[in-house]
Design a protein around this motif. Sequence first.
Motif, mmCIF file in Angstrom:
data_model
loop_
_atom_site.group_PDB
_atom_site.id
_atom_site.type_symbol
_atom_site.label_atom_id
_atom_site.label_comp_id
_atom_site.label_asym_id
_atom_site.label_seq_id
_atom_site.Cartn_x
_atom_site.Cartn_y
_atom_site.Cartn_z
ATOM 1 N N ARG A 688 75.238 162.446 41.506
ATOM 2 C CA ARG A 688 74.963 162.149 40.102
ATOM 3 C C ARG A 688 75.740 160.911 39.658
ATOM 4 N NH1 ARG A 688 74.758 167.582 40.876
ATOM 5 N NH2 ARG A 688 73.370 168.872 39.584
ATOM 6 N N GLY A 689 76.984 160.813 40.110
ATOM 7 C CA GLY A 689 77.826 159.680 39.749
ATOM 8 C C GLY A 689 77.439 158.403 40.459
ATOM 9 N N TYR A 690 77.142 158.510 41.749
ATOM 10 C CA TYR A 690 76.743 157.313 42.491
ATOM 11 C C TYR A 690 75.439 156.742 41.948
ATOM 12 C CZ TYR A 690 80.398 158.710 45.730
ATOM 13 O OH TYR A 690 81.608 159.052 46.274
ATOM 14 N N ASP A 691 74.534 157.637 41.522
ATOM 15 C CA ASP A 691 73.287 157.159 40.900
ATOM 16 C C ASP A 691 73.585 156.421 39.602
ATOM 17 O OD1 ASP A 691 71.767 158.186 42.921
ATOM 18 O OD2 ASP A 691 71.035 159.923 41.805
ATOM 19 N N LYS A 692 74.451 157.011 38.784
ATOM 20 C CA LYS A 692 74.775 156.389 37.502
ATOM 21 C C LYS A 692 75.430 155.022 37.701
ATOM 22 C CE LYS A 692 77.540 156.879 33.297
ATOM 23 N NZ LYS A 692 78.530 157.688 32.561
ATOM 24 N N LEU A 693 76.300 154.939 38.686
ATOM 25 C CA LEU A 693 77.035 153.700 38.937
ATOM 26 C C LEU A 693 76.219 152.686 39.738
ATOM 27 C CD1 LEU A 693 80.442 155.372 39.867
ATOM 28 C CD2 LEU A 693 79.968 154.086 37.776
ATOM 29 N N LYS A 694 75.022 153.107 40.187
ATOM 30 C CA LYS A 694 74.165 152.237 41.011
ATOM 31 C C LYS A 694 74.943 151.745 42.229
ATOM 32 C CE LYS A 694 71.054 152.618 37.797
ATOM 33 N NZ LYS A 694 69.933 153.581 37.984
ATOM 34 N N ARG A 695 75.623 152.662 42.874
ATOM 35 C CA ARG A 695 76.557 152.310 43.935
ATOM 36 C C ARG A 695 75.992 152.705 45.299
ATOM 37 N NH1 ARG A 695 82.287 153.599 41.943
ATOM 38 N NH2 ARG A 695 81.861 151.648 40.843
ATOM 39 N N ASP A 696 76.043 151.780 46.245
ATOM 40 C CA ASP A 696 75.629 152.090 47.604
ATOM 41 C C ASP A 696 76.599 153.098 48.219
ATOM 42 O OD1 ASP A 696 73.475 150.372 47.524
ATOM 43 O OD2 ASP A 696 74.579 148.681 48.402
ATOM 44 N N VAL A 697 76.072 153.927 49.094
ATOM 45 C CA VAL A 697 76.908 154.916 49.773
ATOM 46 C C VAL A 697 76.733 154.775 51.281
ATOM 47 C CG1 VAL A 697 76.773 156.503 47.829
ATOM 48 C CG2 VAL A 697 75.127 156.720 49.703
ATOM 49 N N GLN A 698 77.660 155.387 52.006
ATOM 50 C CA GLN A 698 77.562 155.355 53.461
ATOM 51 C C GLN A 698 76.419 156.256 53.931
ATOM 52 O OE1 GLN A 698 79.769 153.439 55.421
ATOM 53 N NE2 GLN A 698 78.326 153.875 57.078
ATOM 54 N N TYR A 699 76.474 157.517 53.493
ATOM 55 C CA TYR A 699 75.400 158.475 53.771
ATOM 56 C C TYR A 699 75.221 159.346 52.530
ATOM 57 C CZ TYR A 699 75.906 157.163 58.681
ATOM 58 O OH TYR A 699 75.957 156.443 59.858
ATOM 59 N N PRO A 700 73.989 159.481 52.050
ATOM 60 C CA PRO A 700 73.764 160.186 50.783
ATOM 61 C C PRO A 700 73.764 161.705 50.923
ATOM 62 C CG PRO A 700 71.699 159.331 51.631
ATOM 63 C CD PRO A 700 72.766 158.820 52.559
ATOM 64 N N PHE A 701 73.933 162.351 49.801
ATOM 65 C CA PHE A 701 73.815 163.805 49.701
ATOM 66 C C PHE A 701 72.449 164.236 50.232
ATOM 67 C CE2 PHE A 701 72.197 167.395 47.155
ATOM 68 C CZ PHE A 701 73.145 168.373 47.470
ATOM 69 N N GLY A 702 72.437 165.281 51.067
ATOM 70 C CA GLY A 702 71.187 165.796 51.606
ATOM 71 C C GLY A 702 70.688 165.080 52.831
ATOM 72 N N TYR A 703 71.457 164.105 53.335
ATOM 73 C CA TYR A 703 71.013 163.274 54.460
ATOM 74 C C TYR A 703 71.294 163.960 55.793
ATOM 75 C CZ TYR A 703 70.979 159.255 57.691
ATOM 76 O OH TYR A 703 70.742 158.399 58.734
ATOM 77 N N GLY A 704 70.403 163.761 56.752
ATOM 78 C CA GLY A 704 70.587 164.246 58.108
ATOM 79 C C GLY A 704 69.372 163.900 58.941
ATOM 80 N N LEU A 705 69.616 163.364 60.136
ATOM 81 C CA LEU A 705 68.527 162.937 61.006
ATOM 82 C C LEU A 705 68.048 164.070 61.906
ATOM 83 C CD1 LEU A 705 69.975 159.456 62.121
ATOM 84 C CD2 LEU A 705 68.256 159.891 60.346
ATOM 85 N N SER A 706 66.906 163.823 62.546
ATOM 86 C CA SER A 706 66.299 164.768 63.472
ATOM 87 C C SER A 706 65.826 164.007 64.695
ATOM 88 C CB SER A 706 65.126 165.488 62.795
ATOM 89 O OG SER A 706 64.372 166.250 63.723
#
Length: 824
Positions: A688-706
Amino acid sequence: MKIKKITVLCLLAANCLMVSAQKWFTPDVEKQVNILLSQMTVEEKLAYIGGVDWMYTKNIDRLGIHRMKMTDGPQGLGTHGKSTAYPATITLAATWNENLAYEYGKALGRDCRARNVNILLGPAVNIYRSALCGRNFEYMGEDPYLASRTAVGYIKGVQDQGVMATIKHFIANNSDYDRDHISNDIDERTLNEIYFPSFKAAVQEAEVGAVMTSYNLLNGVYTTESPWLLKDVLRDQWGFNGVVMSDWGSTHYCIPAARGGLDLEMAGGERMNPKDMAYYLKTGDVTMDMVDEKVRHILRVLIAFGFKDGTQADSNIPLDNPQSTATALEVAREGMVLLKNEKNILPINPNKYKHIVVTGKNAKGYVHGGGSGAVVPFHYVNMFDGIQKEGISQGVKVEFLDEFDFFPAIMYTGNDLKEAGFKAEYFNNIDFKGAPIVSQVEKKINYVWSGTGTGLNDMPKEFYAVRWSGVMCPDKTAEYEFTLGGDDGYRMFINGETAINDWEARAYHKTNITKKLEAGTKYKITIEYYQKGGSANVDFRWKVKGDNTDYFADYLKKADLVVACFGHNSDTEGEGHDRPFGLPEEDKKMLASIFKSQTPVIGIVNAGGNIEMQEWEPSMNALLWAFYGGQEAGTAAGEVLFGKVNPSGKLPMTFEKKWEDNPAYNSYHDPDGDKHVKYTEVIFIGYRGYDKLKRDVQYPFGYGLSYTTFNLSGVSVSKQNTNGSVEVTCKLTNSGKRDGAQVVQAYVGKVGGTIERPEKELKKFEKVFLKAGESKTIKMTLPKDAFTYYSTNAKSFVTDAGTYNIMLGYSSRDIKAVKAIQIQ
């Protein structure tokens, strides 16, 4: 007078039943409570509101009231001997699997029944604000909805086995650096939208029997002493009718706790003790109605859960239960998150990678977080053993090596210089008294024994000593540097003379010395170490002074692939302290050697949350986040690496690029020392905060590869139903060549409006397993609550009419479809 009093009590009970959120609380239960309460003396009541023998409530033999037995949790039974060590509950949250959360709780409940345990002290659901919190591994991530769904499944699983669960730590135990003194100052809306929901769901949906308070203060008041929190919110608003207990030693003052709503002081009624309570009854600071209320709440759960007449261990359930082991393995499999997979290096191709070196401090031993949640397993599979087993099955050579295997060859077990290494002797005391319990030859000294002890038969978990002895004989004359480190004390003797002596019991420390050795000369060397409780590790290094050749890196050049196991463990991450955001120095040193070799590398990281990775992540060919995988972690890792299991875990928190990016960066510590930490980010924590701040992240919430691919199509959203809900339908297809699972995540966001709200909030998810090429239609219902926010004016959740976006995707930053809908 007695008849009148009982009548009043019955009327009060009837009123409570009308707002009850627990079906186990029935009129018959309250009737039995009233009878017992009327028979108890004042002295018995005052004694009953404090625990005894560390993990028990008191018994009252003359009334047939048996004591209730508790055990530490939340990821296994940590108090009464060995038990199944499940993956940490942050790993459970990473599965995003509500059904598996239920099975996890069910397995814990069976383990309790096998040991005649009545109360499990778990789960813990404090929200992840920062990677620094030492207990993040015990919690369930940054999002209140994900934490709620995981906790509800866990609690129902436990309590369906006839065991009472305990939701903790109520509330705001979101850091551990000064938990006994810090006031976490949180506004009303933020509490209700972020920090309360998982507790509320535990009460109203899972019908939890017990709530445990936290160590910290909330808005200037200790949670053990807060009538607003423990009475107004928990009981009056949510309808809780169970027992409120303190965390061990978290009750600070008698009168405030007695008046504030605390029922049971653990571990032993140190503040609300009978003597002081009797005194305050006389002064009027405490009343018998207050005491009766506490006793009433304890008796309710005692009777409702069937504990009053005593219980027996279920002999049909093995202590080392294969069903529990199977559950632990499944959670470890599904909770592992694949973050990076360059050029699809995973799963490992056994025809291409024939020689694999596994290395790192977490490759061997049972790796877990520290503190009261630690569990001692009957058996475990470490990372190396699990990976080697899978490698052998596919014709791949897998060996374990680290820098300790490449020190100069000058250490021998005896004067004949025939066998390299040391003679090791293990003692079951710290004074080297008596004969050693275990004697064996060891090639190197590099151990982390925290939590589970040495792992050797008949050796205690704590309070032991080890002596290593041997002969040094160099083949060339030179100055040699020796480094001995440990937690607790250590010393070294050369030819009987003290060379190093740091015998103080304290956290890990090390000592360096330099000594000239003559070629061909034999030197008797003895190293002694003792462990006096808590963390335990010891290591010994030596090299020729000035020789900076990286022999380890040189060897790794011969391998086809390196698997590096690193991160945190019980030495660096656990209860009672926070941990750094950066990677431990020994891991940085190890990775530098690996990268120097230029051999492809796969990283497996243990941690309860994010670790700064800008320095090393770009050099990784693949990265698996294992959190803490419990006793079956190695088996799960081997299966994932070689493709027997397709990874399906998703991050239950956001991984920021640097600590300064975190929305709580300026509101986590207490720089001015006033013992108040204001949550200035308010509701904008995590994604919620990273979205508000328009901030890039290393890996987002809910992320995971297959190892496979998925396609989301056919998304439709119904009009709002009369009950305020909305139906969402989509089609998920496994478009790849491997069977696998995907988590479809549904987020809701209000468009415009006068009240500031997050861009998106998780409101529903479903984990779907599909065979290669298979499709499934998914139907999800977003209830009316999915569109609400907490209004401080209305003192309740409300809905603002207008346009809302329904977003479906595979993470908070990987949205595949957006549909707008009008909500009334």
